[in-house]
Design an enzyme around this catalytic site. Sequence first.
Site, PDB file in Angstrom:
ATOM      1  N   ASP A 128       0.770  -1.441   0.453  1.00  0.00           N
ATOM      2  CA  ASP A 128       0.300   0.134  -0.042  1.00  0.00           C
ATOM      3  C   ASP A 128       0.613   0.933   0.215  1.00  0.00           C
ATOM      4  O   ASP A 128       1.257   1.901   0.358  1.00  0.00           O
ATOM      5  CB  ASP A 128      -0.529   0.097   1.104  1.00  0.00           C
ATOM      6  CG  ASP A 128      -2.023   1.128   1.388  1.00  0.00           C
ATOM      7  OD1 ASP A 128      -1.667   2.278   0.287  1.00  0.00           O
ATOM      8  OD2 ASP A 128      -2.740   1.104   2.119  1.00  0.00           O
ATOM      9  N   GLU A 159      -2.528  10.406   0.874  1.00  0.00           N
ATOM     10  CA  GLU A 159      -3.657   9.646   0.816  1.00  0.00           C
ATOM     11  C   GLU A 159      -3.836   8.837   2.431  1.00  0.00           C
ATOM     12  O   GLU A 159      -5.127   8.758   2.283  1.00  0.00           O
ATOM     13  CB  GLU A 159      -3.663   8.331  -0.112  1.00  0.00           C
ATOM     14  CG  GLU A 159      -4.575   7.546  -0.724  1.00  0.00           C
ATOM     15  CD  GLU A 159      -5.504   6.656   0.010  1.00  0.00           C
ATOM     16  OE1 GLU A 159      -6.717   5.818  -0.040  1.00  0.00           O
ATOM     17  OE2 GLU A 159      -4.278   6.047   1.083  1.00  0.00           O
ATOM     18  N   GLU A 160      -2.942   8.505   2.647  1.00  0.00           N
ATOM     19  CA  GLU A 160      -3.821   7.927   4.394  1.00  0.00           C
ATOM     20  C   GLU A 160      -3.933   9.023   5.762  1.00  0.00           C
ATOM     21  O   GLU A 160      -3.883   8.367   6.162  1.00  0.00           O
ATOM     22  CB  GLU A 160      -2.364   7.285   4.029  1.00  0.00           C
ATOM     23  CG  GLU A 160      -1.740   6.006   3.301  1.00  0.00           C
ATOM     24  CD  GLU A 160      -2.345   4.920   3.460  1.00  0.00           C
ATOM     25  OE1 GLU A 160      -3.591   4.968   4.120  1.00  0.00           O
ATOM     26  OE2 GLU A 160      -2.121   3.931   2.990  1.00  0.00           O
TER      27      GLU A 160
END
Length: 395
Positions: A128, A159-160
């Site tokens: 990821d 994004e995280e």
Amino acid sequence: MLGTILLLPLALVAHVSATQTRLSSPDAPLLPGSTSDELVYLHRKLVEIESITNNENDVGQWLASYLRNKNFTVELQQVGDKRYNVFAYGKKRDTTVLLTSHIDTVPPYWPYYYNETSGVIGGRGSVDAKASVAAMIIAVHGLTEQMQQDLSLLFVIGEEAIGDGMRAFSDWNKRPTNDIVIFGEPTEAKLVCGHKGILTADLKVTGKAAHSGYPWLGVSANDVIVVALSKLLELREHLPWSEKYGNTTMNLGRVEGGVAANVVAETASASLAVRIAAGGPKAIQGLVTNALKDVKASVEEQGGELDISWSSTGYGPVDIDCDVKGFEKLTVNYGTDVPHLTGDYKKYLYGPGSIFVAHSDHEALKKKELEQAVLDYRRLIVETSFMHNQERQDL
Ligand SMILES: *[C@@H]1O[C@H](CO)[C@@H](O)[C@H](O)[C@H]1NC(C)=O
Ligand SMILES: *[C@@H]1O[C@H](CO)[C@@H](O)[C@H](O)[C@H]1NC(C)=O
Ligand SMILES: *[C@@H]1O[C@H](CO)[C@@H](O)[C@H](O)[C@H]1NC(C)=O
Ligand SMILES: [Zn+2]
């Protein structure tokens, strides 16, 4: 328009050859040796450079120079202090297909390893989402020159956390024009037809401290939060559901309160995340507010407070296109950058590796999965642009 018509026969040729690559025997290597080596090298470099959210600069700069060496034109879109999205393309800036994934990871950093005996490659970000990033780039290399010129790449930051990289791209005054966007996240090599929405909230209770021998002199914030949470556990059984996404779930992820056994607690708090299977965040807000209405009125009567603050970034379930033959399909329960890209696109979501290891200390995948993703991205690019061109011909 002219470009579309000229592209069509080439897309057709690529369409046929991409389909043929799937007919090779199960033991045959998935990729030529030099391509596989380049894939493993690129993936290793990306994983070796730590890039926990807010610290993406080193990996972004390395990736930009890698792509420039491969003759891409690279633009860095500034999102914050030393924080850049990496946008890359060939001869054309506006392309039919844009491939995108993210270069930030969750903490903590875990070093890279590659066990050549088992074929397992691990480390933070190995799944990821650096597996998607590497596979997308190598996938583009293997396509015809003409197809490559109609492709661009976007690797975003953040994004995280809050998706600020993709939000910034959405708001960019120099945003390119694209028709199809392929997102890369761990999907076990399946095509994702949608994911649940999310809403997060913080409850905060303010009571009044007192000696525990004289509790009637205080207002226990802990008592209030316990009752509030019990109401939420009841509500949790009756949240909206849908055939496609299943049940809406609620996680009480963090609960805190008080200072010591012999003190009536002055403050208490709880943080929760709702994964939404039907309806939108407004409806969930209404249900939670209603479930806590009596607790709130009661604590206020005693001179205390119960506040609910909602994250501003909630969204309902996100439907994603998955109309490509030959892929297994599924829906997932995690959030992605898909809803953060606004505008009229066909959107697809596919990537190597499993979400079940993604944020863990044993994040890893097999080299074969990386290689398969290269072939699958090529197939997705070819099939989706082929369908797109056909639709435009039919108009
Ligand atoms: C990049 O372009 C140069 C000049 O046209 C060429 O010599 C070189 O082989 C290209 N590199 C790659 C990786 O395609
Ligand atoms: C590598 O994988 C093999 C086969 O699964 C295993 O026996 C070996 O212990 C692994 N090596 C390391 C260093 O973990
Ligand atoms: C949804 O919740 C109901 C009861 O609340 C349960 O019976 C059912 O198995 C759940 N469905 C899924 C897909 O988890
Ligand atoms: Zn991810």
